[in-house]
Scaffold this active site. Structure first.
Site, PDB file in Angstrom:
ATOM      1  N   LYS A 167       0.824  -1.199   0.038  1.00 12.66           N
ATOM      2  CA  LYS A 167      -0.142  -0.063   0.040  1.00 12.66           C
ATOM      3  C   LYS A 167       0.920   1.473  -0.226  1.00 12.66           C
ATOM      4  CE  LYS A 167      -4.083  -2.009   1.414  1.00 12.66           C
ATOM      5  NZ  LYS A 167      -3.904  -3.555   1.531  1.00 12.66           N
TER       6      LYS A 167
HETATM    7  C1  LIG Z   1      -4.553  -4.667   1.330  1.00 17.46           C
HETATM    8  C2  LIG Z   1      -3.641  -5.829   1.402  1.00 17.46           C
HETATM    9  C3  LIG Z   1      -4.174  -6.840   0.246  1.00 17.46           C
HETATM   10  C4  LIG Z   1      -5.260  -6.806  -0.479  1.00 17.46           C
HETATM   11  O1  LIG Z   1      -5.241  -5.764  -1.484  1.00 17.46           O
HETATM   12  P1  LIG Z   1      -6.431  -5.419  -2.417  1.00 17.46           P
HETATM   13  O2  LIG Z   1      -5.994  -4.253  -3.100  1.00 17.46           O
HETATM   14  O3  LIG Z   1      -7.550  -4.932  -1.378  1.00 17.46           O
HETATM   15  O4  LIG Z   1      -6.897  -6.483  -3.063  1.00 17.46           O
HETATM   16  C5  LIG Z   1      -3.269  -8.022   0.323  1.00 17.46           C
HETATM   17  N1  LIG Z   1      -2.260  -7.999   1.129  1.00 17.46           N
HETATM   18  C6  LIG Z   1      -1.858  -7.195   2.143  1.00 17.46           C
HETATM   19  C7  LIG Z   1      -0.761  -7.287   2.870  1.00 17.46           C
HETATM   20  C8  LIG Z   1      -2.520  -5.739   2.059  1.00 17.46           C
HETATM   21  O5  LIG Z   1      -2.300  -5.073   3.034  1.00 17.46           O
END
Ligand SMILES: *Cc1c(COP(=O)(O)O)cnc(C)c1O
Length: 462
Positions: A112
């Protein structure tokens, strides 16, 4: 470049307006009116460039004239300067023709950061130019909140409030939210679960007096600018493995469908991607939907990959919009049905989704077994989310096409599950080794809209 709503009843906006507003006023999600194309020559020319240079070339056509070339380049440079790896998104090989794309070298150790660091700099630049301030409120099960706080801490034009469920995030996640000392950062521990946090956030956005008074802005994964930032590493990794002359496939651990939707955009832009494989944990609404066409909410079960414990996948609406030939009325109707529990995807739309996407799921036991096996045979410590991806990728791998599995978090973010599975406790990278010693600052708040709004108003007035 104009942006339109998936429900067809909100004004068209520029990139900057769509970014600052987050959700469309008709409840839909913003998507580009047209998808810019990269030719084979454009893609081939990315070979050997830095991550930042590739990011500029891939994202520039989406941004329009909201930002100049010079300021957009500077924004990208600032966004990725704090990453702990020169390649930003390095590839490592797991097995013959199977690669792991490490997306966890950012400041909060999850993918993220790629989007949030960029969006922080984009917001700051846009708001200063406009002479405006906003209040960002986000709800998190852990990773989004820490990434948002890290991205917005110390910026002049923004206050950031993050609601997280009291007692239900990992210690690393909590400390990443509660240890930044900047006055514009506010970590709020809500007496409730993640769904409560998300519901209160939605209530605030629907309370227009409050929304307008505090200039509420959202940075959750439906914000188009976040999707856009994630398109870049599909290009950079595919080019490393021979694109555009060789096709690659991707497997993506998925919750809200944001990360994998970015892969779909890369494909629509011209990147030769063979398969996009959706990998879910036991909360498998997307896998069930791709398998049967039935998109129906189940109960959310807490798992060892908590960032994917989701049964309504917000960004899936964007994929449905294309699968329904961009018919906003049809999407509005489906979302109404979802409010009653679920809907059936039409045969034609399901076929179109299956042209791009495969899907699979990993149980808790399979996830733990994959962490153990990867440690043993590849010397690689996987976080539980990445392990879900690796397990599903192994089932969908075709020996002729390189498979790239996205590693979405650093194992040290989920040390208990990783230790349980592998016997090895992952350590934090050197640059944040003192996280457990830093002082924490957090306010515990009731699961109550009025109390939350009062708290936020008082904080931004002081
Ligand atoms: C947010 C997240 C996901 C999922 O990502 P999306 O974009 O919501 O599909 C997977 N793994 C981790 C570690 C995350 O923080």
């Amino acid at each position: 470049m104009k942006y339109i709503s998936t429900r067809g009843r909100a004004p068209e906006l520029s990139f900057e307006e769509a970014m600052l507003s987050g959700l469309a006023r008709d409840g839909g999600l913003y998507v580009p009116a047209e998808i810019p194309q990269m030719s084979r020559a454009d893609i081939a020319a990315l070979a050997g460039l830095s991550y930042e240079e590739s990011a500029f070339r891939v994202m520039r056509p989406f941004v329009g004239d909201s930002f100049t070339d010079e300021s957009f380049g500077d924004i990208i440079a600032r966004a990725y300067a704090g990453f702990g790896h020169g390649a930003r998104a390095p590839l490592v090989q797991l097995a013959p023709n199977h690669f792991l794309l490490e997306l966890f070298h950012g400041p909060t150790l999850a993918f993220k950061d790629f989007a949030m660091q960029l969006i922080g700099q984009l917001f700051e630049d846009a708001l200063k130019r406009r002479g405006e301030r906003v209040t960002i409120v986000g709800a998190t099960s852990g990773d989004t909140g820490s990434a948002a706080i890290e991205a917005f801490r110390g910026l002049d034009a923004v206050d950031v409030f993050i609601l997280f469920p009291y007692g239900r995030v990992s210690e690393v996640q909590r400390r990443q939210m509660t240890t930044p000392a900047e006055a514009n950062v506010h970590a709020l521990a809500v007496d409730g679960n993640f769904d409560d946090c998300q519901a209160r956030l939605k209530d605030m956005f629907n309370h227009f007096d409050f929304r307008d008074a505090v200039r509420l802005a959202g940075v959750n994964s439906i914000n188009w600018a976040r999707v856009l930032a994630q398109v870049v590493y599909y290009f950079s990794s595919a080019v490393s493995l021979g694109a555009p002359d060789r096709k690659v496939s991707f497997t993506v651990p998925t919750g809200n469908f944001g990360d994998i939707f970015a892969g779909y955009i890369a494909k629509r832009m011209g990147l030769p991607i063979d398969r996009l494989v959706i990998a879910t944990n036991q909360n498998d609404i997307l896998h069930r939907c791709l398998s049967s066409g039935d998109y129906r909410k189940g109960d959310v079960h807490a798992s060892i990959s908590p960032s994917m414990d989701i049964e309504v996948s917000s960004n899936f609406e964007r994929a449905l919009f294309d699968a329904y030939d961009r018919d906003g009325n049809a999407i509005g109707q489906l979302m109404d049905e979802l409010g009653q529990g679920g809907f059936n995807v039409s045969q034609g739309a399901l076929q179109r989704l299956r042209e791009h996407f495969d899907s699979g799921r990993a149980s808790e036991a399979e996830t733990l077994a994959t962490i153990a096996a990867a440690r043993k045979t590849m010397g690689e410590l996987l976080c539980p989310h990445s392990a879900v991806g690796v397990k599903v990728a192994e089932e969908h791998r075709d020996p002729a096409t390189p498979m790239i599995t996205l590693a979405t978090a650093h194992p040290a973010k989920f040390p208990d599950a990783v230790e349980k599975a592998s016997g090895q406790r992952p350590g934090l990278p050197q640059r944040m080794a003192d996280l457990y010693e830093r002082a924490e600052r957090v306010t515990r708040v009731p699961n109550d809209l009025a109390a939350l709004e009062t708290h936020i108003r008082e904080k931004i007035a002081s």
